[in-house]
Design an enzyme around this catalytic site. Sequence first.
Site, PDB file in Angstrom:
ATOM      1  CB  VAL A 135      -0.963   0.000   1.216  1.00 53.21           C
ATOM      2  CG1 VAL A 135      -1.783   1.287   1.251  1.00 53.21           C
ATOM      3  CG2 VAL A 135      -1.894  -1.207   1.164  1.00 53.21           C
ATOM      4  N   PRO A 189      11.421   0.267   8.252  1.00 42.55           N
ATOM      5  CG  PRO A 189      11.059  -0.955  10.200  1.00 42.55           C
ATOM      6  CD  PRO A 189      10.364  -0.062   9.226  1.00 42.55           C
ATOM      7  N   GLY A 212      10.689  -4.168   5.873  1.00 45.13           N
ATOM      8  CA  GLY A 212       9.272  -3.955   5.603  1.00 45.13           C
ATOM      9  C   GLY A 212       9.005  -3.415   4.199  1.00 45.13           C
ATOM     10  CG  ASP A 231      -4.462   1.370   9.632  1.00 45.44           C
ATOM     11  OD1 ASP A 231      -4.304   2.573   9.315  1.00 45.44           O
ATOM     12  OD2 ASP A 231      -3.938   0.864  10.631  1.00 45.44           O
TER      13      ASP A 231
END
Lengths: 284, 284
Positions: free
Chosen positions: A33, A53, A56, A119
Amino acid sequence: MDLSLDPNLGGGSLLIAWQLKDKNVLIVGGGEVASQRVESILVTDARITVLSPEKGLSLRTKRFLELYPDRIVHYDRPFTGSNELENMDMVLTAIDDNNLSLEIVGMCRKAKIPVNAADIPDLCDFYFGAQIRDGPLQIMISTNGQGPRLSALIKQKVQGSLTGFEGEALRKVGELRQLLKVYEPGVGGAAGRKRMKWMTQLCNQWEMEEFASMDADMMKRIMEDGWMQGRCPTFEEVGGKSSRRTLAGGPQTISSWSKNLLIPSLSFVAGLVVAGLISIPRRR
Amino acid sequence: MDLSLDPNLGGGSLLIAWQLKDKNVLIVGGGEVASQRVESILVTDARITVLSPEKGLSLRTKRFLELYPDRIVHYDRPFTGSNELENMDMVLTAIDDNNLSLEIVGMCRKAKIPVNAADIPDLCDFYFGAQIRDGPLQIMISTNGQGPRLSALIKQKVQGSLTGFEGEALRKVGELRQLLKVYEPGVGGAAGRKRMKWMTQLCNQWEMEEFASMDADMMKRIMEDGWMQGRCPTFEEVGGKSSRRTLAGGPQTISSWSKNLLIPSLSFVAGLVVAGLISIPRRR
């Protein structure tokens, strides 16, 4: 003027084109996303900071970091606190940690920084939508969260309605408008109205493909043979080759040609043939 | 994944759907442009304040004030100072006084309130664009200031590509998705993926008109005969009448029907007639 009371008037969003030239945008997160967010912001001329990080980062985010090192700064660490928001003009979060997202939204609200948290739709200042871009032309399709899949289908339809010449036509018309201001200077007032009226006439008369094919010489002729004579010249009058329209036609042009001419022509021939078949037994 | 370096990537805006539910929007000015701003904001569920001496109100602005007294507050006075910005979440100026506009933009920037000044595009946080709305569907066409007239032409084309059923289809699909969550609860994860996959299949299989004509009974059958059986039913299987598509067809449907069938049919008849005319002299 039809301003009758519309019970469906509310309930929508304000669709706007946000300006981010030389602004700072913080993207918290580096996954799939987040890569979409990076892509959306790359369209503008903002400076992008990605906070995530290394582990990720999605493949797509990594690719953007490699391709646009002068436009994106990446810090290999998680979000550390409100100090990250300093000098930021917009913040986008795309992380799995719902609580942290909530926290960041709270900080942004306090600092009056526009924020979108992937989210937590209910707390976003703004939403994204399906986007189409062709140079200066940008189109957004928003379904106000009602149907992500139908939104993609509607985008396909909208894309199909464009000839593919719109972006180039807009760019060339922009140039022509600049040239027009050289021939007829002055801001607003009578000069402005006169220019606008003439441009509107021209736009109603010419095709998108014709505008897209204008070159410097043609623009000069449009001014000399058109504007200076107080009229709107046709595309052919200023040296335009109308054959170009079919030759350079995008897929949409060809498909609409086939719909408008090919199918009726075939039907006409079919009519001729059927009539011929009917008349054969009669002649016997 | 095609992420090749795009030299045209920058130079655009960020098209977003700004959320204004229960927010306060100040519109400074009451003329023709101000009335367009009022109209744009009425689409959202914001509280609107119009600041303009009575004599500066256009007919259109007056009409909006009359029609929506519960949504718009009008103060019969000019902008008095930064106190006007208190509690405002967005400010739009549409006044003839360029210096005052500049001043208001400066105040908003300081107070970090998003601002659009109709007469100073360079200083705006955001621009407006041509808008299309059909219920939950909103489309914006922005030409990044390159061609207001072409923008209107592109809007016509985009509008023409829609069937007119999109808004209703989105609304109904929204209801179906709610129902689906009753049959298959759970947020995200496997349940979310399963629901999404099934909805995507259904969206690929059904027409916009078919979704728009769903009623409560049909939705229940879609769940029982479709979802519960692990398949996507056809529109007809759940009681949909395909004739409905033509009967209930919006203007676009009728016009595409005429293009697809009427014109070829007429051409066919024309073929018959021409063949008949040719054969008449032969028989003599």
